[in-house]
Enzyme design. Structure first.
Site, PDB file in Angstrom:
ATOM      1  N   ASP A   1      -0.436  -7.436   1.434  1.00 19.02           N
ATOM      2  CA  ASP A   1       0.138  -6.080   1.464  1.00 19.02           C
ATOM      3  C   ASP A   1       1.663  -6.146   1.639  1.00 19.02           C
ATOM      4  O   ASP A   1       2.194  -5.920   2.724  1.00 19.02           O
ATOM      5  CB  ASP A   1      -0.514  -5.298   2.618  1.00 19.02           C
ATOM      6  CG  ASP A   1      -0.150  -3.834   2.608  1.00 19.02           C
ATOM      7  OD1 ASP A   1       0.413  -3.378   1.601  1.00 19.02           O
ATOM      8  OD2 ASP A   1      -0.437  -3.147   3.613  1.00 19.02           O
TER       9      ASP A   1
ATOM     10  N   GLY B   1       2.656   6.112   8.989  1.00 20.08           N
ATOM     11  CA  GLY B   1       4.077   6.410   8.778  1.00 20.08           C
ATOM     12  C   GLY B   1       4.964   5.235   9.162  1.00 20.08           C
ATOM     13  O   GLY B   1       6.125   5.175   8.781  1.00 20.08           O
TER      14      GLY B   1
ATOM     15  N   HIS C   1       0.822  -1.221   0.000  1.00 23.05           N
ATOM     16  CA  HIS C   1       0.000   0.000   0.000  1.00 23.05           C
ATOM     17  C   HIS C   1       0.853   1.267   0.000  1.00 23.05           C
ATOM     18  O   HIS C   1       0.360   2.339  -0.325  1.00 23.05           O
ATOM     19  CB  HIS C   1      -1.036  -0.010   1.142  1.00 23.05           C
ATOM     20  CG  HIS C   1      -0.533   0.413   2.477  1.00 23.05           C
ATOM     21  ND1 HIS C   1      -0.257  -0.469   3.491  1.00 23.05           N
ATOM     22  CD2 HIS C   1      -0.278   1.636   2.982  1.00 23.05           C
ATOM     23  CE1 HIS C   1       0.152   0.207   4.551  1.00 23.05           C
ATOM     24  NE2 HIS C   1       0.146   1.481   4.269  1.00 23.05           N
TER      25      HIS C   1
ATOM     26  N   SER D   1       3.971   2.226   8.367  1.00 17.92           N
ATOM     27  CA  SER D   1       3.651   1.234   7.341  1.00 17.92           C
ATOM     28  C   SER D   1       4.885   0.827   6.562  1.00 17.92           C
ATOM     29  O   SER D   1       5.729   1.673   6.240  1.00 17.92           O
ATOM     30  CB  SER D   1       2.649   1.826   6.357  1.00 17.92           C
ATOM     31  OG  SER D   1       1.389   1.762   6.922  1.00 17.92           O
ATOM     32  N   GLY D   2       4.943  -0.450   6.207  1.00 17.98           N
ATOM     33  CA  GLY D   2       6.065  -0.968   5.425  1.00 17.98           C
ATOM     34  C   GLY D   2       7.224  -1.408   6.303  1.00 17.98           C
ATOM     35  O   GLY D   2       8.087  -2.160   5.872  1.00 17.98           O
TER      36      GLY D   2
HETATM   37  C1  4AZ Z   1      -1.011   3.688   8.567  1.00 24.04           C
HETATM   38  O1  4AZ Z   1      -1.886   4.489   8.232  1.00 24.04           O
HETATM   39  C2  4AZ Z   1      -1.272   2.780   9.743  1.00 24.04           C
HETATM   40  N1  4AZ Z   1      -2.455   0.858  14.149  1.00 24.04           N
HETATM   41  C3  4AZ Z   1      -0.348   1.825  10.068  1.00 24.04           C
HETATM   42  C4  4AZ Z   1      -0.590   0.997  11.146  1.00 24.04           C
HETATM   43  C5  4AZ Z   1      -1.740   1.122  11.870  1.00 24.04           C
HETATM   44  C6  4AZ Z   1      -2.673   2.106  11.555  1.00 24.04           C
HETATM   45  C7  4AZ Z   1      -2.433   2.946  10.471  1.00 24.04           C
HETATM   46  C8  4AZ Z   1      -1.974   0.209  13.025  1.00 24.04           C
HETATM   47  O2  4AZ Z   1       0.062   3.636   7.973  1.00 24.04           O
END
Ligand code: 4AZ
Length: 829
Positions: A686, A778, A634, A780-781
């Site tokens: 993902d 932020g 994503h 993520s990944g």
């Molecule tokens: C995001 O938006 C995100 N609480 C990543 C992890 C989580 C929520 C949002 C988990 O990148």
């Protein structure tokens, strides 16, 4: 011309008009009279008097202009800066501005600054004074503000003068300005410009404010601009943005609106960044006749900026009126200024009365009321008196009923943090039939009867899916839910108790994928990924007979021992389970993420910060080899920005604090491989791979994390570590220093229930169910890492969640073992 028209440029206040008036104030002499009476002595006296009067008027006019209007043409420019004092050592007392030590050093710094500015004739002309705000270690760094009163038109010259001075005192140019024994020696002078405008909106005239340069050019980097807005006594100010286009990340560039003339957090109405479409641009209303707007920008990513109109409104204007008595069988009301931001310090009370014998049902189609961090609504709230208090963001059509024909609703906003408010409708209902012709959920919502037992949680509390008699198109789950038949044996636990995934054996001649899908036996190891999860191609190059739950050695042996790799024992007999173990270890012996703490330098050397080129951190990633990174699919989906293009990104390796990216190892990307089955709606699969444009050399701060084998399992309750520079609270800004936190693996079935059936076998859940610790935007990944045999393995990739760190809402991670075959196939790692 409409002052909102893009063609009009900034006009500082009304002072230009005042200047014109001052010029016309100089009286002209009467030429005709002078011609007629020439030659006469009396006339000579009169002419002399007239000339004298004219000269006097000229002098008075010039003095008035000089002392009154001329000063209105000046802007207050504030430069914030820091300088390093090299001949002083830091002492604790410098942390306390009231200490004699602080005061004495601050005085010396101010002398130095005065002396520094006096070196430039231009700066010394406009310099007003400086204030020292703080000191920090190294030797001693002083932080200060310098004020200049700059005539309009001279701003650029003064900016240039200040930056020239900063250059003169740059990093390697140690200077001593005041040549006295014991004078401070300093270097590293860094300054950035601040700008302050004051505007007074009078009567029905609107004022316009715009970010510097708008609409011709992007706003300046590293700037701080503030607009002090005043209205007439007794009026409120309405600030309506018609264009708003700033950088997405509020930790880089942001606009703040205060219900005050000073930047005091107690009166902070909102902080905004990103883009708003003209139809959705925010509008704020102050609670008094003043407002402060500030624009702060960092060094990167400068966007068009904003333009806003300021109007005066009366406190009793219709857009602000609220409360009162509402009668009848149904009706509606809303917060003041809805759907735009309500004002601070507002209280409204509605008394609802429906016909006697009926009860009242209140529904909120939209509800956004600023609540602070606690669920007890310490900030703004809506109270249904005697029943409940609501705040924060509530789901669409949240419902509250009272067993009476009367209801009192109070809306309260405190002095800070406003939001868009709410709209509400009320209806009378028969006490015996609260949901006429509808199904009533346990949470008192009413949903259409067709939504009952349709497999979807329409009530929000699943009560529409309980105790269902399923028809032939539905699976009867043991727990009473009905789910569509085509969800059976799809590898996803849709029932929540796994009933839909039981007895899913494959027919003779079929191969059972590890997600329970069946494919023809002939497709196994044919080089194509026929199972959605690729399990038909796993273990092929080694040993056909190994199953997905046994470890395949290079010598074709299958090991049933769980997680045999890199445990120091030669389980295979050819040591293949102990090769490729140069991973998952930090260089040093030592021991945002929400609820985490700062990592130690080099503690997570596989952590990567992915930046959109020349902009800010966007996502995390993990190093798995000299060339390859693993991140979330994503993160690389196209949006307004082409995130799927390798050219969009730069990867920072060996980074600890975002401030040090200049010294980190930077790599561009050669290719990005998102998982072909990534589903942007469900976040299934993902995961993505990134190939670096050139390999990195491993060091103390750059090392790979170990990849799990396809058969690795995680046990509920196991402790796992998350790391990242993401938001440190839901909706908050990103962390500067890499954050770490420990969470626990959560059982899939429990997680699927908590996450309303959205968990697939390609996802792992981890968190702290009491809330407070989680990955967030932020992160993520980035990695979810587990410790095994003294090394760290990549168990998961930060993927999604319902908000951050909420109670009973675990974080959801991509299940990396499920993709082990795919990673090997694409990267060879
Ligand atoms: C995001 O938006 C995100 N609480 C990543 C992890 C989580 C929520 C949002 C988990 O990148």
């Amino acid at each position: 011309m409409d002052p909102m028209d893009g063609g009009m440029r900034y006009n500082p206040g009304s002072s230009d008009k005042d200047w014109d008036q001052a010029v016309t104030f100089l009286p002209a002499s009467d030429n005709k009279k002078l011609e007629k009476k020439s030659g006469s002595g009396k006339v000579g006296v009169i002419v002399g008097l007239v000339i004298l009067a004219a000269v006097l008027a000229l002098i008075i006019g010039l003095l008035v202009w000089h002392f009154h209007f001329r000063k209105d043409l000046k802007l207050q420019k504030i430069y914030t800066g820091s300088l390093r004092i090299t001949n002083e050592a830091f002492v604790d007392a410098y942390e306390n501005p009231d200490s004699p030590e602080f005061k004495s050093l601050a005085k010396q710094v101010m002398i130095q600054l005065n002396s520094m500015y006096s070196e430039s004739p231009l700066l010394s002309k406009y310099y007003v004074g400086s204030r020292v705000q703080a000191f920090s270690e190294g030797s001693v760094i002083a932080y200060y503000e310098s004020d200049f009163a700059v005539p309009v038109g001279q701003e650029a010259a003064v900016d240039q003068g200040v930056s020239k001075l900063s250059d003169m005192y740059g990093s390697n140019k140690v200077r001593k300005l005041v040549e006295k024994p014991g004078a401070l020696v300093f270097d590293h002078v860094v300054s950035s410009a601040n700008l302050r405008f004051s505007q007074h909106t009078r009567g029905s005239e609107d004022e316009i404010i715009r970010s510097p340069g708008f609409p011709d050019k992007p706003y300046e980097p590293n700037s701080f601009v503030q607009w002090q807005l005043r209205g007439d006594p007794g009026y409120l100010l309405k600030l309506a943005f018609d264009t708003f286009n700033l950088e997405q990340n509020c930790s880089n560039d942001f606009v703040r609106v205060y219900d005050s003339l000073v930047a005091n957090d107690k009166f902070l109405m909102a902080e905004k960044c990103g883009y708003y479409s003209p139809t959705d641009s925010p509008t704020f209303i102050s609670s008094r006749n003043v407002m402060l707007v500030t624009l702060v920008t960092n060094e990167e990513g400068n966007y068009p900026g904003f333009r806003a109109r300021i109007t005066q409104i009366r406190p009793d204007s219709t857009e602000l009126t609220c409360g009162g008595r509402l009668t009848g069988s149904s009706g509606s009301f809303q917060s003041p200024n809805f759907p735009n931001y309500y004002s601070p310090n507002t209280t409204c009370q509605w008394e609802i009365e429906v016909p006697v014998g009926k009860f009242v049902k209140l529904k909120f189609p939209k509800f956004l009321v600023s609540s602070g961090s606690s669920s007890s609504c310490p900030g703004d709230y809506v109270e249904i008196v005697g029943k409940s208090k609501l705040c924060g963001q509530q789901p669409a059509n949240t419902m509250v009923t009272v067993n009476s024909n009367k209801m009192t609703v109070v809306f309260y906003s405190n002095s800070s943090h406003v939001d868009r408010g709410f709209s509400a409708t009320f209806d009378a209902f028969e006490p015996t039939d609260p949901c006429p012709e509808m199904f009533q959920c346990d949470n008192k919502r009413c949903v259409k009867p067709t939504m009952r037992c349709d497999g979807w949680n329409d009530c929000g509390d699943s009560s529409d899916e309980k105790n269902c008699q399923c028809d032939s198109t539905m699976i009867q789950c043991r727990n009473g839910f009905c789910k569509p038949l085509f969800w059976q044996c799809d590898g996803v636990n849709d029932c929540g108790d796994n009933t839909d995934e039981m007895n899913c054996g494959c027919k003779a001649g079929e191969f059972k994928c590890s997600d329970v899908q069946c494919v023809s036996e002939k497709l196994k190891c044919d080089g194509n990924r026929d199972c959605k999860d690729g399990s038909d191609e796993e273990g092929c190059s080694r040993e056909m007979s190994c199953t997905v739950s046994t470890y395949a050695c290079s010598n074709k042996k299958c090991i049933t021992k769980q997680n045999p790799q890199c445990d120091g024992q030669d389980d295979c007999g050819d040591n293949s389970d102990e090769s490729s173990c140069n991973c998952g270890k930090k260089a040093f012996k030592s021991s945002r993420v929400v609820g985490g703490q700062d990592a130690i330098v080099g503690e997570f050397p596989w952590q990567v910060s992915l930046h959109v080129k020349n902009m800010a951190h966007v996502c995390g990633a993990s190093i798995i080899s000299e060339r390859w990174l693993v991140t979330a699919a994503h993160c690389v989906q196209d949006d307004k920005i082409k995130f799927s293009q390798p050219g969009t990104w730069e990867a920072y390796l060996g980074l600890h604090t975002q401030k040090d990216k200049q010294t980190a190892t930077k790599r561009l990307l050669k290719q990005i491989i998102p998982h072909p089955y990534y589903n942007a709606y469900t976040y299934d699969n993902d995961i993505a791979l990134m190939e670096l444009d050139s390999p990195v050399t491993f060091s103390d701060t750059i090392r790979p994390i170990c990849l799990p084998s396809a058969t690795d399992v995680f046990i509920t309750g196991d402790v796992v570590t998350i790391t990242g520079w993401g938001a440190t609270r839901e909706g908050g800004g990103g962390a500067t220093v890499l954050q770490k936190a420990q969470v626990r693996i959560i059982n899939d079935t429990v997680c699927n229930q908590l996450m309303t059936g959205q968990i697939t076998s390609r996802m792992i859940c981890a968190g702290v169910l009491t809330g407070g610790v989680d990955a967030c935007q932020g992160d993520s990944g980035g990695p979810l890492a587990y410790f095994l045999n003294d090394r760290m393995y990549l168990a998961g990739v930060v993927s999604w969640g319902d908000g951050c760190a909420r109670r009973n809402k675990p974080g959801i991670y991509t299940n990396v073992p499920k993709f082990r075959g795919w990673i090997k196939e694409k990267t060879g790692v």
